[in-house]
Every structure is written in structure tokens, then in C-alpha cells.
Motif scaffolding. Sequence first.
Motif, PDB file in Angstrom:
ATOM      1  N   ILE A  41       0.859  -1.184   0.000  1.00  0.00           N
ATOM      2  CA  ILE A  41       0.000   0.000   0.000  1.00  0.00           C
ATOM      3  C   ILE A  41       0.893   1.231   0.000  1.00  0.00           C
ATOM      4  N   ALA A  42       0.738   2.091  -1.019  1.00  0.00           N
ATOM      5  CA  ALA A  42       1.603   3.254  -1.175  1.00  0.00           C
ATOM      6  C   ALA A  42       0.816   4.546  -1.039  1.00  0.00           C
ATOM      7  N   PHE A  43       1.273   5.424  -0.136  1.00  0.00           N
ATOM      8  CA  PHE A  43       0.656   6.725   0.104  1.00  0.00           C
ATOM      9  C   PHE A  43       1.455   7.820  -0.602  1.00  0.00           C
ATOM     10  N   PRO A  44       0.833   9.002  -0.811  1.00  0.00           N
ATOM     11  CA  PRO A  44       1.494  10.097  -1.536  1.00  0.00           C
ATOM     12  C   PRO A  44       2.616  10.777  -0.757  1.00  0.00           C
ATOM     13  N   GLU A  45       3.237  11.715  -1.442  1.00  0.00           N
ATOM     14  CA  GLU A  45       4.299  12.552  -0.874  1.00  0.00           C
ATOM     15  C   GLU A  45       3.785  13.337   0.330  1.00  0.00           C
ATOM     16  N   CYS A  86       3.227   1.603  12.021  1.00  0.00           N
ATOM     17  CA  CYS A  86       3.978   0.348  12.074  1.00  0.00           C
ATOM     18  C   CYS A  86       3.151  -0.760  12.734  1.00  0.00           C
ATOM     19  N   ALA A  87       2.471  -0.407  13.806  1.00  0.00           N
ATOM     20  CA  ALA A  87       1.641  -1.392  14.500  1.00  0.00           C
ATOM     21  C   ALA A  87       0.515  -1.879  13.603  1.00  0.00           C
ATOM     22  N   GLU A  88      -0.068  -0.971  12.834  1.00  0.00           N
ATOM     23  CA  GLU A  88      -1.175  -1.362  11.944  1.00  0.00           C
ATOM     24  C   GLU A  88      -0.665  -2.214  10.777  1.00  0.00           C
ATOM     25  N   ALA A  89       0.515  -1.878  10.246  1.00  0.00           N
ATOM     26  CA  ALA A  89       1.091  -2.692   9.173  1.00  0.00           C
ATOM     27  C   ALA A  89       1.319  -4.126   9.653  1.00  0.00           C
ATOM     28  N   ARG A  90       1.802  -4.246  10.879  1.00  0.00           N
ATOM     29  CA  ARG A  90       2.021  -5.581  11.446  1.00  0.00           C
ATOM     30  C   ARG A  90       0.702  -6.310  11.678  1.00  0.00           C
ATOM     31  N   ALA A  91      -0.301  -5.605  12.178  1.00  0.00           N
ATOM     32  CA  ALA A  91      -1.593  -6.238  12.435  1.00  0.00           C
ATOM     33  C   ALA A  91      -2.239  -6.728  11.139  1.00  0.00           C
ATOM     34  N   LEU A  92      -2.049  -5.961  10.060  1.00  0.00           N
ATOM     35  CA  LEU A  92      -2.656  -6.320   8.776  1.00  0.00           C
ATOM     36  C   LEU A  92      -1.770  -7.241   7.936  1.00  0.00           C
ATOM     37  N   GLY A  93      -0.485  -7.300   8.277  1.00  0.00           N
ATOM     38  CA  GLY A  93       0.443  -8.105   7.488  1.00  0.00           C
ATOM     39  C   GLY A  93       0.710  -7.518   6.116  1.00  0.00           C
ATOM     40  N   VAL A  94       0.834  -6.166   6.046  1.00  0.00           N
ATOM     41  CA  VAL A  94       1.041  -5.503   4.764  1.00  0.00           C
ATOM     42  C   VAL A  94       2.329  -4.681   4.797  1.00  0.00           C
ATOM     43  N   THR A  95       2.843  -4.395   3.604  1.00  0.00           N
ATOM     44  CA  THR A  95       3.978  -3.495   3.442  1.00  0.00           C
ATOM     45  C   THR A  95       3.436  -2.131   3.040  1.00  0.00           C
ATOM     46  N   VAL A  96       3.959  -1.068   3.655  1.00  0.00           N
ATOM     47  CA  VAL A  96       3.418   0.275   3.458  1.00  0.00           C
ATOM     48  C   VAL A  96       4.539   1.243   3.086  1.00  0.00           C
ATOM     49  N   SER A  97       4.256   2.076   2.079  1.00  0.00           N
ATOM     50  CA  SER A  97       5.121   3.207   1.742  1.00  0.00           C
ATOM     51  C   SER A  97       4.329   4.469   2.042  1.00  0.00           C
ATOM     52  N   ILE A  98       4.897   5.368   2.836  1.00  0.00           N
ATOM     53  CA  ILE A  98       4.147   6.580   3.189  1.00  0.00           C
ATOM     54  C   ILE A  98       5.075   7.777   3.303  1.00  0.00           C
ATOM     55  N   GLY A  99       4.617   8.902   2.746  1.00  0.00           N
ATOM     56  CA  GLY A  99       5.364  10.147   2.823  1.00  0.00           C
ATOM     57  C   GLY A  99       5.005  10.931   4.067  1.00  0.00           C
ATOM     58  N   ILE A 100       6.019  11.495   4.695  1.00  0.00           N
ATOM     59  CA  ILE A 100       5.811  12.317   5.887  1.00  0.00           C
ATOM     60  C   ILE A 100       6.657  13.585   5.782  1.00  0.00           C
TER      61      ILE A 100
END
Length: 349
Positions: A41-45, A86-100
Motif C-alpha cells: 500500500i503506497a501513500f502520496p508525498e 507500524c503497528a497497523e502494518a504488522r496487524a494487517l500483514g502488509v507493506t506500506v510506503s508513506i510520505g511524511i
Amino acid sequence: MLPRFKAAAVHAAPVFLDRQATTEKAVAIMREAAKAGAELIAFPETYIPAFPVWAALWAPIDNHDLFVRMADQSVLADGPEVARLCAEARALGVTVSIGISERSPVSAGGLWNANLLIGEEGDVLVHHRKLVPTFYEKLVWSSGDGAGLKLAETRLGRVGCLICGENTNPLARFALMAQGEQVHVSSWPPMWPTRRPAGGGNFNNVVANRIRASAHCFEAKVFGIVTAGYMDAAMRACLIERDPDIADVIDRTPRAASFFVDPTGEMMGDVLQDDEGIAYAEIDLNRCVEPKQFHDVVGYYNRFDIFDLSVDRTRLTPATFREDVRATVPAEPHASRLAEISVGEDTFG
């Protein structure tokens, strides 16, 4: 066989300049995408807390208050907002890209345009800071470093990310290619105003982003996830309330699009531009292999005896502190050594 999986490109607005609310919205989006079967799951800049489009709309002298708000709502890389993701990514078992928009731990106004690649175990695998803020972004963010020019080694494959204009930098792109990149995330702002309508020729970020994404995927023979921000009614209203005359600029600036690109440079999967939502595509990394027969710029289709790229991945810091080691030497051994020397002088003097 190489992995096959479903990917999501988030085409969504933040809760404008509200890091906590935007983090919760990101969590909700992650859950929706995971429920739909997405594993990456990839989020924007700079999704959290927003992209500072105001830096393009008004002179710096008029934007001090917005910079103060941006600094206040930016997040620490090891702060509670990132821990929540990070906790939600682990709970869902997904890889996440997110801009901050990353806040410096040693400077109240020091900010970076950063991207995090979070693994399915909830660990930050890659923490990248944009190498060079683009154009008016220099009024908000500092330059990053090469520490984040790395790939996330995941069950889904080797995932890399570059932020916005970095995808125009052939050396930054090659640095990721040279590590065996298989999926490339490029993250973008919701819009990129460069001219008033009367001036004509506003920068067409939709065309530019498509060219850059397709070029990288074709050259690297990788899949591309293009994820762009979205300006919702609340963000538009906030800006126009500040200056009603700017409405025409905002409304006549092209909105960015979110989409996917295959290893031949062709678009694939869903496309979102004028509507907020989540775009999806099925990715089969086996499709990266055949095109390597034609051009493999990190393999046979290069001359490493002619070209030599060196990348410094040192994380830059304001200062290096060295403690005074003399202060830690015990007094007694030192005194004993003096006595020993004194005895030696008496004996052989």
C-alpha cells in the motif's frame, strides 16, 4: 517463480495540517486496502500532515504562519504517529510506503520531506529523506542525504521509492536499479502550480509524472506504483479563505493522477485523478524477466569498465561529539604508574 500480489496506490487527501487525524485516516485506508486484498500500500508525498502547496501560491513573507503550523504538525521518524502506522502494518500483514514531513529532533524548525517503507512485521525498513527539495519546496524542507537510497527486502520483492522530482535524477534512480529493484514507488503532490492562468503554460504534472514513471520502469524493467496526493474541498477552502484571488490558480492547475506502470513502460490497473480513493493493480514480478533480454542496464547492457557510480549512504548529523577520554581514566592507576617511574629513576639514576 517470482511473487505475484495486489498493490494499492492511495489517491487521498490528508486532514489538512493535522498529523493525528491524518494518521488515523491513513490507518483506515490501510484497513480498506488490506480488506480488498492489497499487500503493498503506497501513500502520496508528505501525506502526513500535508503538502505545502502554499509555498507556490504566495511569497515567503506571507507564509510564516503556515510554516509554523507545518513544523508543529510534522512528525518525528520514531514518534507516535509512525509507531501507530507500524503497528497497523504488522496487524494487517502488509507493506506500506508513506510520505511524511519529518521533524528534526534537534531543531524546532528543521524539516525533511521523507518517505518510510514499513514491512509487514511493523519495522521501518527504509527511511529516506528527499535529496533535494524541488523549486519552492526549499522554503520548507532541508536537503536530505543518501542514507535512504536503499531497497526494502520484502516477501513481495525488492521495493524502492523516490519522492517527486527525485524521479528525474538518473543517478538516484540508477542507485536503486543497481540494488536489484523490482517495484518502484514514486510519490507526488496533489498539484504543482507554476504560473498564474494569465501567464499560460502551467506545468502539466500529469504528463511529466507519466513520462518519468514510464522511463524508470522501462529502463529498470520494474513495476511502478505512482501515488499522488489529492486536494479535497476542505484543503481548497482553507487556501481560498486566506486569499480568494488564488482560486483561479488552484482550479486551473492540473490535478495529479495515481496509476501503475508495467516493466515495458505501459500503464496498467486503475487510474485515479479527479476522485479520492484507492487504485489497485495486480503485479506479477515474473513479467520483469523477459524485458531484461532486451536491455539490462545493471547487467550485460552496460560498461562498468567505463562508468563508475559511487553512492555515499552516510546519515548526516549536525555535529559529531567526542567525549574527553581523559576524564574517564581512574586516578589510582595513574598514580601507581608515576610511583613505578619514580622507583625506576631511583634504581638506575
